[in-house]
Design a protein around this motif. Structure first.
Motif, PDB file in Angstrom:
ATOM      1  N   VAL A  34      -0.085  -4.263  -2.863  1.00 15.33           N
ATOM      2  CA  VAL A  34      -0.443  -3.634  -4.209  1.00 15.33           C
ATOM      3  C   VAL A  34       0.595  -5.254  -5.050  1.00 15.33           C
ATOM      4  N   CYS A  35       1.384  -5.538  -4.262  1.00 14.34           N
ATOM      5  CA  CYS A  35       2.602  -6.460  -4.627  1.00 14.34           C
ATOM      6  C   CYS A  35       2.316  -7.589  -3.891  1.00 14.34           C
ATOM      7  N   LEU A  39       1.354 -12.018  -5.730  1.00 16.80           N
ATOM      8  CA  LEU A  39       1.216 -13.202  -5.309  1.00 16.80           C
ATOM      9  C   LEU A  39       0.573 -14.528  -5.110  1.00 16.80           C
ATOM     10  N   SER A  40      -0.446 -14.177  -5.563  1.00 14.57           N
ATOM     11  CA  SER A  40      -2.230 -14.975  -6.138  1.00 14.57           C
ATOM     12  C   SER A  40      -2.493 -14.824  -6.939  1.00 14.57           C
ATOM     13  N   ASP A  41      -3.862 -15.512  -7.536  1.00 19.19           N
ATOM     14  CA  ASP A  41      -3.644 -15.566  -9.349  1.00 19.19           C
ATOM     15  C   ASP A  41      -5.275 -15.130  -8.345  1.00 19.19           C
ATOM     16  N   ASN A  42      -6.015 -14.285  -7.484  1.00 17.25           N
ATOM     17  CA  ASN A  42      -7.184 -14.171  -6.815  1.00 17.25           C
ATOM     18  C   ASN A  42      -7.692 -12.601  -7.993  1.00 17.25           C
ATOM     19  N   LEU A  43      -8.607 -13.165  -8.658  1.00 18.73           N
ATOM     20  CA  LEU A  43      -8.608 -10.986  -8.723  1.00 18.73           C
ATOM     21  C   LEU A  43      -9.819 -10.580  -8.072  1.00 18.73           C
ATOM     22  N   PHE A  44     -10.863 -11.292  -7.868  1.00 14.17           N
ATOM     23  CA  PHE A  44     -11.210 -10.378  -6.880  1.00 14.17           C
ATOM     24  C   PHE A  44     -10.959  -9.513  -5.391  1.00 14.17           C
ATOM     25  N   LEU A  45      -9.180 -10.026  -4.918  1.00 15.84           N
ATOM     26  CA  LEU A  45      -8.516  -9.537  -4.401  1.00 15.84           C
ATOM     27  C   LEU A  45      -8.372  -8.183  -5.241  1.00 15.84           C
ATOM     28  N   PHE A  46      -7.290  -8.505  -6.037  1.00 13.87           N
ATOM     29  CA  PHE A  46      -6.956  -7.092  -6.483  1.00 13.87           C
ATOM     30  C   PHE A  46      -7.951  -7.048  -7.047  1.00 13.87           C
ATOM     31  N   HIS A  72       4.253  -6.604 -13.900  1.00 12.97           N
ATOM     32  CA  HIS A  72       3.098  -7.973 -14.396  1.00 12.97           C
ATOM     33  C   HIS A  72       4.554  -9.075 -14.850  1.00 12.97           C
ATOM     34  N   GLN A  73       5.478  -8.185 -14.407  1.00  7.55           N
ATOM     35  CA  GLN A  73       6.681 -10.169 -14.559  1.00  7.55           C
ATOM     36  C   GLN A  73       6.295 -10.533 -13.484  1.00  7.55           C
ATOM     37  N   PHE A  74       6.651  -9.785 -11.705  1.00  6.95           N
ATOM     38  CA  PHE A  74       6.548 -10.017 -10.551  1.00  6.95           C
ATOM     39  C   PHE A  74       5.271 -11.161 -11.030  1.00  6.95           C
ATOM     40  N   ALA A  75       3.837 -10.167 -11.146  1.00  6.48           N
ATOM     41  CA  ALA A  75       2.355 -11.703 -11.778  1.00  6.48           C
ATOM     42  C   ALA A  75       2.663 -13.058 -12.358  1.00  6.48           C
ATOM     43  N   LEU A  76       3.563 -13.167 -13.433  1.00  7.86           N
ATOM     44  CA  LEU A  76       3.998 -14.165 -14.200  1.00  7.86           C
ATOM     45  C   LEU A  76       4.760 -14.506 -13.677  1.00  7.86           C
ATOM     46  N   SER A  77       5.760 -14.252 -13.015  1.00  5.84           N
ATOM     47  CA  SER A  77       6.730 -15.235 -12.047  1.00  5.84           C
ATOM     48  C   SER A  77       6.071 -15.868 -11.397  1.00  5.84           C
ATOM     49  N   ASN A  78       4.698 -15.342 -10.408  1.00  5.90           N
ATOM     50  CA  ASN A  78       4.733 -15.798  -9.257  1.00  5.90           C
ATOM     51  C   ASN A  78       3.263 -16.480  -9.696  1.00  5.90           C
ATOM     52  N   GLY A  79       2.986 -17.075 -11.307  1.00  6.14           N
ATOM     53  CA  GLY A  79       2.453 -18.117 -11.692  1.00  6.14           C
ATOM     54  C   GLY A  79       0.040 -17.590 -11.385  1.00  6.14           C
ATOM     55  N   ALA A  84      -2.013 -10.928 -14.229  1.00  2.33           N
ATOM     56  CA  ALA A  84      -1.594 -10.322 -15.319  1.00  2.33           C
ATOM     57  C   ALA A  84      -1.689  -9.973 -16.394  1.00  2.33           C
ATOM     58  N   SER A  85      -2.856 -10.560 -17.556  1.00  5.03           N
ATOM     59  CA  SER A  85      -3.473 -10.865 -18.554  1.00  5.03           C
ATOM     60  C   SER A  85      -3.960  -9.663 -18.026  1.00  5.03           C
ATOM     61  N   LYS A  86      -4.319  -8.975 -17.361  1.00  7.37           N
ATOM     62  CA  LYS A  86      -5.692  -8.000 -16.795  1.00  7.37           C
ATOM     63  C   LYS A  86      -4.632  -7.078 -16.551  1.00  7.37           C
ATOM     64  N   ILE A  87      -3.431  -6.494 -16.380  1.00  9.02           N
ATOM     65  CA  ILE A  87      -2.617  -5.786 -16.352  1.00  9.02           C
ATOM     66  C   ILE A  87      -1.908  -5.499 -17.417  1.00  9.02           C
TER      67      ILE A  87
END
Length: 114
Positions: A34-35, A39-46, A72-79, A84-87
């Motif tokens: 999950v972590c 690192l990616s911004d791929n909603l399909f993979l998430f 949430h902060q981890f996703a934001l810091s990795n772009g 991040a908006s989903k969670i």
């Protein structure tokens, strides 16, 4: 009989302390997956990772810590702004009023480092 009771108590306490020492390997592997999606911004993979591992968002995301940051902060810091908006609705809020009679024991969080 007098020797049996202390011996049983010693054995049970040693088993109890050893059992609670670490996180289960399967749980840790799932949380690392999950972590890594953070690192990616791929909603399909998430979404696929969440479904494959049957993760309850309401239970996991308020407690999940990836590399010392909340998820949430981890996703934001990795772009990963889409993830991040989903969670964001599952992130813990701020409580201003505390009822001391009704406070429950705090749950420990899930912390993984990879």
């Amino acid at each position: 009989m007098k020797k049996l009771l202390p011996l049983t108590a010693i054995i049970l306490t040693s088993i109890t302390f050893n059992a609670s020492a670490a996180m289960e390997p399967n749980l840790e592997k799932t949380l690392i997956a999950v972590c890594k999606t953070g690192l990616s911004d791929n909603l399909f993979l998430f979404k696929r990772t969440m479904q494959e591992n049957r993760i309850n968002k309401r239970r996991v995301f308020p407690k999940l810590v990836c590399n010392g940051q909340s998820f949430h902060q981890f996703a934001l810091s990795n772009g990963a702004n889409k993830i991040a908006s989903k969670i964001a609705p599952y992130s813990p809020g701020v409580t201003t009023i505390t009822d001391l009679a009704m406070t429950a024991p705090q749950d420990t969080g899930y912390s993984v480092t990879f």
